[in-house]
Design a protein around this motif. Sequence first.
Motif, mmCIF file in Angstrom:
data_model
loop_
_atom_site.group_PDB
_atom_site.id
_atom_site.type_symbol
_atom_site.label_atom_id
_atom_site.label_comp_id
_atom_site.label_asym_id
_atom_site.label_seq_id
_atom_site.Cartn_x
_atom_site.Cartn_y
_atom_site.Cartn_z
ATOM 1 N N GLN A 1 0.827 -1.001 -0.055
ATOM 2 C CA GLN A 1 0.096 0.037 -0.134
ATOM 3 C C GLN A 1 0.951 1.218 0.200
ATOM 4 O OE1 GLN A 1 -2.397 -0.490 3.610
ATOM 5 N NE2 GLN A 1 -3.981 -1.850 2.392
ATOM 6 N N ALA A 2 2.208 1.023 0.619
ATOM 7 C CA ALA A 2 3.087 2.406 0.796
ATOM 8 C C ALA A 2 3.534 2.455 -0.789
ATOM 9 C CB ALA A 2 3.884 2.078 1.808
ATOM 10 N N GLY A 3 3.682 1.517 -1.591
ATOM 11 C CA GLY A 3 4.523 1.423 -2.835
ATOM 12 C C GLY A 3 5.806 0.960 -2.603
ATOM 13 N N GLU A 4 6.106 0.180 -1.649
ATOM 14 C CA GLU A 4 7.575 -0.058 -1.291
ATOM 15 C C GLU A 4 7.852 -1.489 -1.960
ATOM 16 O OE1 GLU A 4 7.933 -0.203 2.921
ATOM 17 O OE2 GLU A 4 7.667 1.755 3.178
ATOM 18 N N ILE A 5 6.804 -2.263 -2.281
ATOM 19 C CA ILE A 5 7.136 -3.361 -2.781
ATOM 20 C C ILE A 5 6.037 -3.800 -3.767
ATOM 21 C CG2 ILE A 5 8.386 -4.316 -0.704
ATOM 22 C CD1 ILE A 5 5.890 -5.980 0.072
ATOM 23 N N ASP A 6 6.137 -4.565 -4.685
ATOM 24 C CA ASP A 6 5.255 -5.278 -5.607
ATOM 25 C C ASP A 6 5.338 -6.900 -5.563
ATOM 26 O OD1 ASP A 6 4.059 -3.094 -6.652
ATOM 27 O OD2 ASP A 6 5.764 -2.656 -8.252
ATOM 28 N N VAL A 7 4.414 -7.477 -4.937
ATOM 29 C CA VAL A 7 4.392 -8.909 -4.912
ATOM 30 C C VAL A 7 3.145 -9.592 -5.582
ATOM 31 C CG1 VAL A 7 3.819 -8.641 -2.586
ATOM 32 C CG2 VAL A 7 5.017 -10.856 -3.280
ATOM 33 N N ASP A 8 3.537 -10.229 -6.377
ATOM 34 C CA ASP A 8 2.346 -11.365 -6.879
ATOM 35 C C ASP A 8 1.950 -12.531 -6.415
ATOM 36 O OD1 ASP A 8 2.473 -9.353 -8.818
ATOM 37 O OD2 ASP A 8 3.935 -10.390 -9.816
ATOM 38 N N ASN A 9 2.775 -13.246 -5.842
ATOM 39 C CA ASN A 9 2.531 -14.624 -5.269
ATOM 40 C C ASN A 9 2.930 -14.887 -3.905
ATOM 41 O OD1 ASN A 9 2.086 -15.498 -8.323
ATOM 42 N ND2 ASN A 9 4.172 -14.793 -8.286
ATOM 43 N N ILE A 10 2.456 -16.235 -3.302
ATOM 44 C CA ILE A 10 2.949 -16.506 -2.040
ATOM 45 C C ILE A 10 3.424 -17.955 -2.212
ATOM 46 C CG2 ILE A 10 0.534 -16.959 -1.399
ATOM 47 C CD1 ILE A 10 1.671 -16.534 1.343
ATOM 48 N N ASP A 11 4.491 -18.137 -1.611
ATOM 49 C CA ASP A 11 5.072 -19.890 -1.604
ATOM 50 C C ASP A 11 4.785 -20.138 -0.339
ATOM 51 O OD1 ASP A 11 6.304 -22.030 -2.335
ATOM 52 O OD2 ASP A 11 8.099 -21.021 -2.536
#
Length: 241
Positions: A52-62
């Motif tokens: 939400q803060a724009g610090e990361i982009d993550v698509d998946n969880i393993d």
Amino acid sequence: MLRVLKRAAQRHPVAISATYCGAHSVPAGMTAADATDAVVGQHLPAIVAAKQAGEIDVDNIDVFCEKGVYEIADTERILAAGKATGLALNFHGEELNYLGSAQMGAALGARAISHLEHVSDEGIAAMASRGVVAVLLPTTAHVLRLPTLPTARAIAAAGGAIALGSDFNPNAHCLSMPYVMHLACVLLRMTPREALVAATINAAASIGRADTHGSLEPGKAANMVLLAAPTWEHVLYQMVD
């Protein structure tokens, strides 16, 4: 690491699909239950806040769903919590032992499950019926000399989608997808055309990018390789040349 991947994506032309791997091992001094509590109660809320803060982009969880690591109950809890935050489920299952993770992942709506050396017929059917991509990693079986190989022929016969990956990590140091395709044909009895599809459009589907990557079509990313070879099959035939 997710922040590093965010910066890399901003500076590099190759698209990056980032995966949260906080449940890939159980930290020293913790039980799997303790680690699961930490992932669900601390890590995932922190990931949501960072996104939400724009610090990361993550698509998946393993999750490394394996006997003695995160078994079915803990894996299911972590995946369900990750799905609730909007992450796609893309996890390790049935690699060294059969636990029923293919059926569990299919029921949760997983995008992809990797390894699958010990997947059952029921697991294959469940994945095929729900459109879960089976990501097969022949380099792992080769390096670890695993006695059981992923059942590519059974997955294909059930109508399942197969993707190929290199499993690049300290245990399987391979960056050559042509070699992965070669191993898939030799070890897993896949045809060259099946290996090509698995390494391109199905691989893109395994990370939710099939609409933009993985095949040469109008409007898609023009990622291609030009070969000085009589036919495209030389990609496999020449192995690591």
